[in-house]
Write an enzyme that holds these catalytic residues in place. Structure first.
Site, PDB file in Angstrom:
ATOM      1  N   TRP A 353     -31.553 -10.414 -46.709  1.00 49.44           N
ATOM      2  CA  TRP A 353     -31.194 -10.986 -45.406  1.00 49.44           C
ATOM      3  C   TRP A 353     -31.073  -9.886 -44.357  1.00 49.44           C
ATOM      4  O   TRP A 353     -31.038 -10.154 -43.172  1.00 49.44           O
ATOM      5  CB  TRP A 353     -29.870 -11.757 -45.515  1.00 49.44           C
ATOM      6  CG  TRP A 353     -28.631 -10.886 -45.710  1.00 49.44           C
ATOM      7  CD1 TRP A 353     -28.483  -9.841 -46.570  1.00 49.44           C
ATOM      8  CD2 TRP A 353     -27.392 -10.994 -45.002  1.00 49.44           C
ATOM      9  NE1 TRP A 353     -27.219  -9.299 -46.467  1.00 49.44           N
ATOM     10  CE2 TRP A 353     -26.521  -9.989 -45.513  1.00 49.44           C
ATOM     11  CE3 TRP A 353     -26.905 -11.843 -44.011  1.00 49.44           C
ATOM     12  CZ2 TRP A 353     -25.206  -9.810 -45.050  1.00 49.44           C
ATOM     13  CZ3 TRP A 353     -25.602 -11.662 -43.554  1.00 49.44           C
ATOM     14  CH2 TRP A 353     -24.775 -10.658 -44.067  1.00 49.44           C
ATOM     15  N   GLU A 480     -19.768  -9.552 -51.122  1.00 46.58           N
ATOM     16  CA  GLU A 480     -20.127  -9.585 -52.550  1.00 46.58           C
ATOM     17  C   GLU A 480     -18.964  -9.272 -53.479  1.00 46.58           C
ATOM     18  O   GLU A 480     -19.153  -9.144 -54.686  1.00 46.58           O
ATOM     19  CB  GLU A 480     -21.305  -8.639 -52.802  1.00 46.58           C
ATOM     20  CG  GLU A 480     -22.555  -9.093 -52.076  1.00 46.58           C
ATOM     21  CD  GLU A 480     -23.788  -8.256 -52.377  1.00 46.58           C
ATOM     22  OE1 GLU A 480     -23.651  -7.194 -53.008  1.00 46.58           O
ATOM     23  OE2 GLU A 480     -24.884  -8.673 -51.970  1.00 46.58           O
ATOM     24  N   LYS A 590     -16.032  -6.634 -49.472  1.00 43.24           N
ATOM     25  CA  LYS A 590     -16.946  -5.493 -49.423  1.00 43.24           C
ATOM     26  C   LYS A 590     -17.437  -5.286 -47.983  1.00 43.24           C
ATOM     27  O   LYS A 590     -17.742  -4.187 -47.570  1.00 43.24           O
ATOM     28  CB  LYS A 590     -18.128  -5.813 -50.341  1.00 43.24           C
ATOM     29  CG  LYS A 590     -19.153  -4.731 -50.481  1.00 43.24           C
ATOM     30  CD  LYS A 590     -20.260  -5.194 -51.428  1.00 43.24           C
ATOM     31  CE  LYS A 590     -21.335  -4.145 -51.604  1.00 43.24           C
ATOM     32  NZ  LYS A 590     -22.506  -4.670 -52.310  1.00 43.24           N
ATOM     33  N   GLN A 591     -17.534  -6.412 -47.239  1.00 36.45           N
ATOM     34  CA  GLN A 591     -18.169  -6.320 -45.929  1.00 36.45           C
ATOM     35  C   GLN A 591     -17.780  -7.497 -45.049  1.00 36.45           C
ATOM     36  O   GLN A 591     -17.164  -8.452 -45.519  1.00 36.45           O
ATOM     37  CB  GLN A 591     -19.679  -6.308 -46.125  1.00 36.45           C
ATOM     38  CG  GLN A 591     -20.227  -7.587 -46.741  1.00 36.45           C
ATOM     39  CD  GLN A 591     -21.519  -7.362 -47.484  1.00 36.45           C
ATOM     40  OE1 GLN A 591     -21.512  -7.128 -48.682  1.00 36.45           O
ATOM     41  NE2 GLN A 591     -22.632  -7.440 -46.770  1.00 36.45           N
TER      42      GLN A 591
HETATM   43  C1  BGC Z   1     -24.853  -5.694 -49.450  1.00 34.19           C
HETATM   44  C2  BGC Z   1     -25.796  -6.812 -49.074  1.00 34.19           C
HETATM   45  C3  BGC Z   1     -27.132  -6.233 -48.649  1.00 34.19           C
HETATM   46  C4  BGC Z   1     -27.673  -5.320 -49.733  1.00 34.19           C
HETATM   47  C5  BGC Z   1     -28.951  -4.628 -49.336  1.00 34.19           C
HETATM   48  C6  BGC Z   1     -25.503  -4.827 -50.506  1.00 34.19           C
HETATM   49  O1  BGC Z   1     -24.687  -3.745 -50.790  1.00 34.19           O
HETATM   50  O2  BGC Z   1     -23.661  -6.203 -49.946  1.00 34.19           O
HETATM   51  O3  BGC Z   1     -25.258  -7.581 -48.017  1.00 34.19           O
HETATM   52  O4  BGC Z   1     -28.014  -7.250 -48.389  1.00 34.19           O
HETATM   53  O5  BGC Z   1     -26.725  -4.325 -50.009  1.00 34.19           O
HETATM   54  O6  BGC Z   1     -28.743  -3.825 -48.219  1.00 34.19           O
END
Ligand code: BGC
Length: 767
Positions: A353, A480, A590-591
């Site tokens: 995404w 995540e 995490k984000q």
């Molecule tokens: C993030 C995801 C992201 C992926 C690739 C992961 O660490 O949690 O949101 O899409 O990295 O960048």
């Protein structure tokens, strides 16, 4: 403004990082900045060359058989090594780590589109030579990568030998302890022929399982006649080496250009013929390649140039980030932008995404034609998204894979992968956003509306009505560290937007007289649009009255808060230190998740709720993902938290140049790069696009003296300039634009007309 990044550091520990920072790419191929002369055995290096969308199928074995969970994934592979170029002066092979380095400079020139390594070296025997390598991955001839080498004998007259290698059977990089990298190192290629044509060598290979073919070609040009020159092919290793010898007088220079080409079977039926044609186009035309590279970048910076004044470091990082986005973006409609671009093997070359939510806004605003190509990739893979939906038990609609190369799901761990259904709404968001920014009706009719319809259909399949509202269960939001939940706020808000835009697209198609045929082809049922609208209207968006915040999902607030005080800094990112289930049981993110929803769909909530939510999530977010700080920055801008916004931006902008996440050696963080652009344009300048107008609400961080960028809206070109307390927005070309600012509504009618405004006052207090 000169856009050059330079370093004079060259210790061994830094080299893998430099391989990333100084890689050359053009959206089709990428070559890491490994040393031409190689490294000693056992040294850490990811000596990679990659082709966007070129992959091997590798096992994704589940420990226990899980029904309809795929057991094979696509993985971007290292396709060859054209980088080898060894030089000997009077029998002494040049190496950075031997003899004495008298001067060293490595640069990336983002105006010229080249990297270089310039050195003065004293051999162990005392011969002094100036050696330089300039590299380019051509934007106009994407199959071509060149190494332009100069050797000058400074204090001696004697022989210079050159050995230039072309390796085909290379291995992939791996780290069994890092889930973000491939598990084991392998060679995925088998020989498929070798041809010497004139003084060029062509090596072909095929992948073992994905049935793809690739041809690499190498040919040399020198400005001095060699006293001996010959190619040798080693059938055992399927590799070739070109050796030549020159005599240099003291003070004399040799220039040798290594022209390398690649052609692959995803783009051409006859890879050998294609490689030969590409070689013919570029060989011997180094000056033309340099000139074209500069012209291409002049155009790029003219449209996309974004400048921060008063903070040189942040500005350099900004230029670096935008340049990397351009280098990384697939430009042929067959591929997209990998999480690490073409700079390394982290995340195995997969598209996430990241492209639609973090990078597309940059391309949509500055290079709409390229944005359309990137969206075209998602249209191309719509059939696989439909198949994927069936695999997951959905009778209708399209479920885009969480991570992929050609459209098939490639995430091995479904709770933090396939379950991220929000990707469906993210892609729909990018489609709508592109249309809003460009008014590209042709796109909407041919491709966009179909994506909006098929993705909306998926939400009708996944969600259900319960006690008067539309609920979506068993999904994972962007965060995540919180997996498989009910009613993730971000997902539901995204789905709502997706459903509304499907309805809007149908209305537009009706207005344009394009609906009937389209609806018949896609078997739109009577009442389908009404059902979408109804689901959107009653979409459940979690809200907690006591805290006046939007909980991330139904159960988030019931969990204990993670013990941050007891977590040592070296235990970040948490994903490398704790069992997933341990993380899932706590409030720890995490984000950005709900905060991202507020940035995108802020109008859904009261300002107070957003402010409270921001403060709440700040305390439980680790920003272990590089996709996070930039979003907190934008929300802080919107909430008037200026000092906080500035500080989040500071954490985000230098991610790669300063290696703040410690893993830039595995590749750049392209989503963060797009996120930094968004932070400037949509955060600090407060630019928001609507179907018939744009909005601006700018402010300048205290330590900056100015901010400027250009963008396009409905085909018109606009220039934004902010200095101190005032800003201007100028219509440079194209038709009139309506602009809303906190001071009122303006109409820019004619090219050359501009509006001037004062920077808005703070809405809240900076932290
Ligand atoms: C993030 C995801 C992201 C992926 C690739 C992961 O660490 O949690 O949101 O899409 O990295 O960048």
């Amino acid at each position: 403004m000169e856009r050059i990044y330079t370093t004079q550091r060259w210790d061994m520990a830094d080299l893998p990082l430099q391989e990333t920072l100084f890689h050359n790419a053009n959206g089709y191929l990428g070559v890491r900045g490994a040393l031409e002369e190689g490294l000693p055995q056992g040294a850490d290096t990811m000596r990679g060359t990659y082709i966007n969308g070129f992959y091997e199928l590798v096992p994704m074995k589940q420990a226990e058989k899980l029904t309809n969970v795929l057991e094979e994934k696509e993985s971007m592979i290292n396709v060859g090594d054209p980088q080898g170029l060894r030089i000997a002066v009077d029998g002494q092979w040049f190496h950075q780590l031997e003899g004495e380095m008298l001067s060293y400079r490595r640069s990336l020139d983002m105006d010229a589109g080249i990297t270089s390594r310039e050195m003065v070296w004293r051999s162990p025997k005392g011969h002094q030579v100036a050696i330089s390598f300039r590299r380019l991955a051509s934007f106009v001839l994407p199959e071509m990568f060149t190494i332009d080498c100069r050797v000058t004998a400074l204090n001696f007259a004697g022989t210079v030998e050159v050995e230039s290698t072309q390796l085909a059977l290379v291995r992939n990089y791996a780290d069994p302890n890092d889930p973000r990298l491939a598990h084991s190192s392998q060679c995925h290629l088998v020989p498929a022929g070798h041809v010497f044509k004139g003084d060029a060598s062509y090596l072909s290979v095929t992948t073992r399982h994905s049935g793809l073919k690739l041809t690499g070609g190498v040919r040399h040009w020198t400005d001095l006649a060699p006293s001996a020159a010959r190619w040798e092919y080693d059938p055992q290793e399927h590799q070739a080496a070109y050796r030549c010898t020159f005599h240099l007088e003291q003070g004399q220079s040799l220039r040798l250009v290594k022209y390398c080409v690649f052609a692959d079977s995803r783009r051409s039926d006859d890879t050998l013929a294609h490689a030969m044609t590409a070689m013919e186009k570029g060989y011997g035309r180094m000056d033309w390649l340099y000139e074209q590279q500069r012209l291409e970048l002049d155009g790029f910076w003219k449209n996309a140039g974004t400048c921060i004044q008063g903070d040189g470091e942040a500005n350099l990082s900004m230029q670096f980030n935008l340049y990397q986005l351009f280098q990384s973006a697939g430009k042929d409609g067959l591929c997209s932008i990998a999480a690490k671009g073409l700079s390394g093997e982290g995340y195995e070359g997969h598209y996430f995404w990241d492209t639609e939510m973090y990078m597309m806004p940059f391309f949509t605003l500055t290079m709409p034609q390229l944005a359309r190509k990137l969206l075209g990739y998602r249209y191309l893979t719509l059939p696989q998204a439909r198949e994927n939906a069936r695999l997951l038990g959905h009778k209708k609609g399209a479920l885009y894979p969480w991570r992929t190369i050609t459209g098939q799901e490639c995430s091995g761990y479904f709770p933090a992968g396939t379950a991220q259904y929000h990707i469906v709404g993210d892609i729909a968001y990018a489609v709508a956003n592109y249309y809003i920014a460009t008014d590209d009706r042709d796109y909407m009719i041919r491709e966009g509306a179909e994506i909006l319809l098929e993705t909306a259909r998926l939400w009708m399949e996944v969600g259900h009505e319960y006690q008067g509202s539309f609920r979506i269960h068993c999904v994972t939001g962007p965060d995540e560290y919180t997996c498989i939940v009910n009613n993730n706020y971000y997902t539901n808000a995204c789905a709502q937007h997706n459903l509304r835009w499907a309805v809007r697209a149908m209305e537009l198609l009706k207005q344009w007289g394009a609906y009937e045929r389209w609806a018949a082809r896609l078997q739109v049922e009577p009442g389908e649009a009404e059902a979408f609208a109804h689901a959107a209207d009653i979409m459940f968006l979690p809200y907690d009255e006591a805290l006046d915040i939007n909980p991330q999902d139904d159960s988030f607030l019931e969990k204990p808060v993670w013990d941050f005080d007891a977590t040592p800094p070296e235990n970040h990112p948490l994903l490398l230190h704790y069992h997933p289930l341990q993380l899932y049981r706590y409030q720890v993110c995490k984000q950005a998740d709900t905060v991202l929803a507020h940035v995108l769909f802020g109008q859904l909530e009261r300002l107070e709720t957003r402010r409270n939510s921001f403060a709440y999530y700040e305390k439980v977010t680790t920003h272990d993902s590089s996709l996070s700080n930039c979003i907190f920055c934008i929300d802080a801008c919107r909430l008037g938290l200026r000092a906080k916004a500035r500080s989040y931006f500071g954490d985000s902008i230098k991610t790669d140049l300063m290696n703040t996440h410690g893993n830039t050696k595995d590749g750049i963080h392209t989503a963060n790069m797009g996120g930094c652009y968004l932070a400037v344009v949509s955060g600090f300048a407060g630019l928001e696009l609507e179907e018939n107008a744009i909005r601006l609400n700018p402010f300048l961080p205290e330590d900056w003296t100015g901010l400027s960028f250009r963008f396009q809206y409905h085909g018109s070109h606009l220039a934004f300039d902010m200095e101190g307390d005032g800003y201007t927005l100028k219509l440079e070309s194209g038709r009139g634009v309506t602009v809303h600012t906190p001071e009122g509504q303006y109409q820019l009618e004619e090219p050359g007309q501009q509006l001037a405004g004062a920077v808005a006052g703070a809405v809240g207090q900076g932290g």
